[in-house]
Design a protein around this motif. Structure first.
Motif, PDB file in Angstrom:
ATOM      1  N   PRO A  68       0.792  -1.236   0.000  1.00 26.32           N
ATOM      2  CA  PRO A  68       0.000   0.000   0.000  1.00 26.32           C
ATOM      3  C   PRO A  68       0.823   1.283   0.000  1.00 26.32           C
ATOM      4  O   PRO A  68       0.401   2.283  -0.589  1.00 26.32           O
ATOM      5  N   TRP A  71       1.621   1.938  -3.650  1.00 23.89           N
ATOM      6  CA  TRP A  71       0.400   2.234  -4.410  1.00 23.89           C
ATOM      7  C   TRP A  71      -0.104   3.640  -4.085  1.00 23.89           C
ATOM      8  O   TRP A  71      -0.529   4.386  -4.981  1.00 23.89           O
ATOM      9  N   SER A  72      -0.071   4.020  -2.807  1.00 25.56           N
ATOM     10  CA  SER A  72      -0.593   5.329  -2.414  1.00 25.56           C
ATOM     11  C   SER A  72       0.322   6.466  -2.861  1.00 25.56           C
ATOM     12  O   SER A  72      -0.088   7.629  -2.852  1.00 25.56           O
ATOM     13  N   TRP A  73       1.542   6.160  -3.241  1.00 28.59           N
ATOM     14  CA  TRP A  73       2.447   7.150  -3.835  1.00 28.59           C
ATOM     15  C   TRP A  73       2.203   7.238  -5.335  1.00 28.59           C
ATOM     16  O   TRP A  73       2.173   8.330  -5.919  1.00 28.59           O
ATOM     17  N   ALA A  75      -0.575   6.528  -7.127  1.00 25.19           N
ATOM     18  CA  ALA A  75      -1.883   7.023  -7.576  1.00 25.19           C
ATOM     19  C   ALA A  75      -1.913   8.546  -7.762  1.00 25.19           C
ATOM     20  O   ALA A  75      -2.286   9.032  -8.833  1.00 25.19           O
ATOM     21  N   LYS A  85       8.391  11.792  -1.275  1.00 23.81           N
ATOM     22  CA  LYS A  85       8.552  10.748  -0.267  1.00 23.81           C
ATOM     23  C   LYS A  85      10.038  10.475  -0.050  1.00 23.81           C
ATOM     24  O   LYS A  85      10.889  10.864  -0.857  1.00 23.81           O
ATOM     25  N   SER A 292      -6.257   3.345  -9.976  1.00 18.45           N
ATOM     26  CA  SER A 292      -7.024   2.809  -8.856  1.00 18.45           C
ATOM     27  C   SER A 292      -6.296   1.563  -8.359  1.00 18.45           C
ATOM     28  O   SER A 292      -6.295   0.532  -9.040  1.00 18.45           O
ATOM     29  N   PRO A 293      -5.638   1.614  -7.183  1.00 14.35           N
ATOM     30  CA  PRO A 293      -4.890   0.459  -6.672  1.00 14.35           C
ATOM     31  C   PRO A 293      -5.804  -0.711  -6.330  1.00 14.35           C
ATOM     32  O   PRO A 293      -7.034  -0.565  -6.257  1.00 14.35           O
TER      33      PRO A 293
END
Length: 294
Positions: A68, A71-73, A75, A85, A292-293
Motif C-alpha cells: 500500500p 500504491w498510495s504514492w 496514484a 517521499k 485505482s490500486p
C-alpha cells in the motif's frame, strides 16, 4: 500484500560517487523498496543514474509485490500531484550475508510504465523512475511484508465508452511521464493582483508561482478482432473533437482483483487492418490518466 520475486543476479553497474551514494553489493540477489519507513515493494531490478542535478533510480516490481505505501504514492503521481517521499533502496547480496541501503529524500515519481498485455501469460512488471536531489547511505530497515497475488499478461480487460472491446488481443505498454514541477517568479502590483514585468515600478513585490507537473501519456496501441474494426473506423471518420474515456484493468491470477488505469480524453488516430491475422491495430491518444490500486 507482496510477492517474493524469484532469486536472480543483478549487477550494480552504476557508481554515484563514494561520498554521495551507498556502496551496493557487487552481486545482488534481490532488491527491496521502502517508502517513508513502510514496506514498498520487492524489486526485480534497481538501476541508479547520476545527473548534474539529481539521481534517478529506475526500478521494476511485480504488481503483486507492491504494498500500500507504494500504491498510495503512485496514484496521485499519475495524476500530476507530485507527492514527495523518502525512498530507500535495499540490495541484498547473493550470499545473503550483506546488504546495502541508499536513501533518496524528497524523491518524486517521474515515470511509470504499465506493462504490455497479450495472450502469452507472461509475468507482469511495472517500471518506475524515481528522482531525488541526492542520495545518501543509510541502514537497511526490517523485513518486508508477505507476498501477494501474481499477475499475468493474459489477465486483463479493456473498456472504451461505446466501443466493442470484448475481443482485445493485446495492449502495448502504457508510459506515463511526469515532468518536474516548475517554479516561476512573477512581480505583482500590490492591492491589484495583476502581474507585471520584473523591474516594473508598478510591481515591487516578487512571488513564486508553482505549476503542477505536466503529465504525458504515451500513445495507446491496441489489437482488436478484425470484426470489430468497422466501429473504430467509424470513430476515426468522425473523430474531429470526438473523445471518449476508457480503462485498462490488470487482473491477478484469480481474475477477481487487480488495479485499474483509467484513461481520460481518448482520441483515435489510426486504424490498420491485418486480414491475414484477423486483427486490427488501433492507435489512440489520451489527455490524462488515473490509477485505482487493488
Amino acid at each position: 500484500m507482496m510477492r517474493i520475486v524469484a532469486a536472480f543476479t543483478v549487477l550494480a553497474a552504476v557508481a554515484l560517487g563514494a561520498a554521495a551514494h551507498a556502496e551496493r553489493p557487487v552481486q545482488v540477489r534481490s532488491w527491496q523498496l521502502v517508502v517513508d519507513g513502510a514496506p514498498g515493494a520487492f524489486l526485480a531490478s534497481a538501476v541508479a543514474t547520476q545527473t548534474a542535478e539529481s539521481v534517478e533510480e529506475t526500478i521494476t516490481a511485480a504488481p503483486g509485490s507492491i504494498a500500500p505505501a507504494l500504491w498510495s504514492w503512485l496514484a496521485p503521481a499519475v495524476e500530476g500531484q507530485d507527492p514527495r517521499k523518502t525512498a530507500t533502496i535495499i540490495g541484498v547480496s547473493v550470499d545473503a550475508k550483506s546488504s546495502s541501503a541508499t536513501q533518496l529524500a524528497g524523491a518524486s515519481i517521474r515515470k511509470v510504465v504499465f506493462p504490455a498485455l497479450a495472450t502469452d501469460r507472461a509475468a507482469l512488471q511495472i517500471g518506475i523512475t524515481l528522482s531525488a536531489p541526492s542520495p545518501s547511505p543509510t541502514t537497511a530497515p526490517g523485513n518486508p511484508e508477505r507476498p501477494g497475488p501474481s499477475y499475468l499478461s493474459s489477465n486483463f480487460r479493456l473498456g472504451i465508452d461505446g466501443m466493442p472491446t470484448g475481443r482485445v488481443a493485446a495492449v502495448a505498454p502504457i508510459t506515463i511521464t511526469m515532468a518536474p514541477q516548475a517554479v516561476v517568479t512573477a512581480t505583482v502590483r500590490p492591492g491589484i493582483g495583476l502581474a507585471a514585468f520584473p523591474g516594473s515600478p508598478l510591481a515591487p513585490g516578487v512571488a513564486p508561482i508553482k505549476t503542477a507537473p505536466a503529465v504525458t501519456v504515451s500513445p495507446i496501441v491496441v489489437k482488436v478482432a478484425l470484426a470489430d474494426a468497422p466501429a473504430f473506423q467509424q470513430w476515426l471518420s468522425a473523430a474531429a473533437g470526438t473523445k471518449r474515456n476508457g480503462s485498462v484493468q490488470y487482473l491477478d491470477a484469480t481474475m477477481k482483483q487487480g488495479f485499474t488505469v483509467s484513461l481520460k480524453g481518448l482520441g483515435i488516430t489510426r486504424v490498420a487492418t491485418d486480414t491475414a491475422a484477423s486483427r486490427a491495430t488501433i492507435e489512440l491518444t489520451a489527455d490524462g490518466a488515473s490509477l485505482s490500486p487493488p
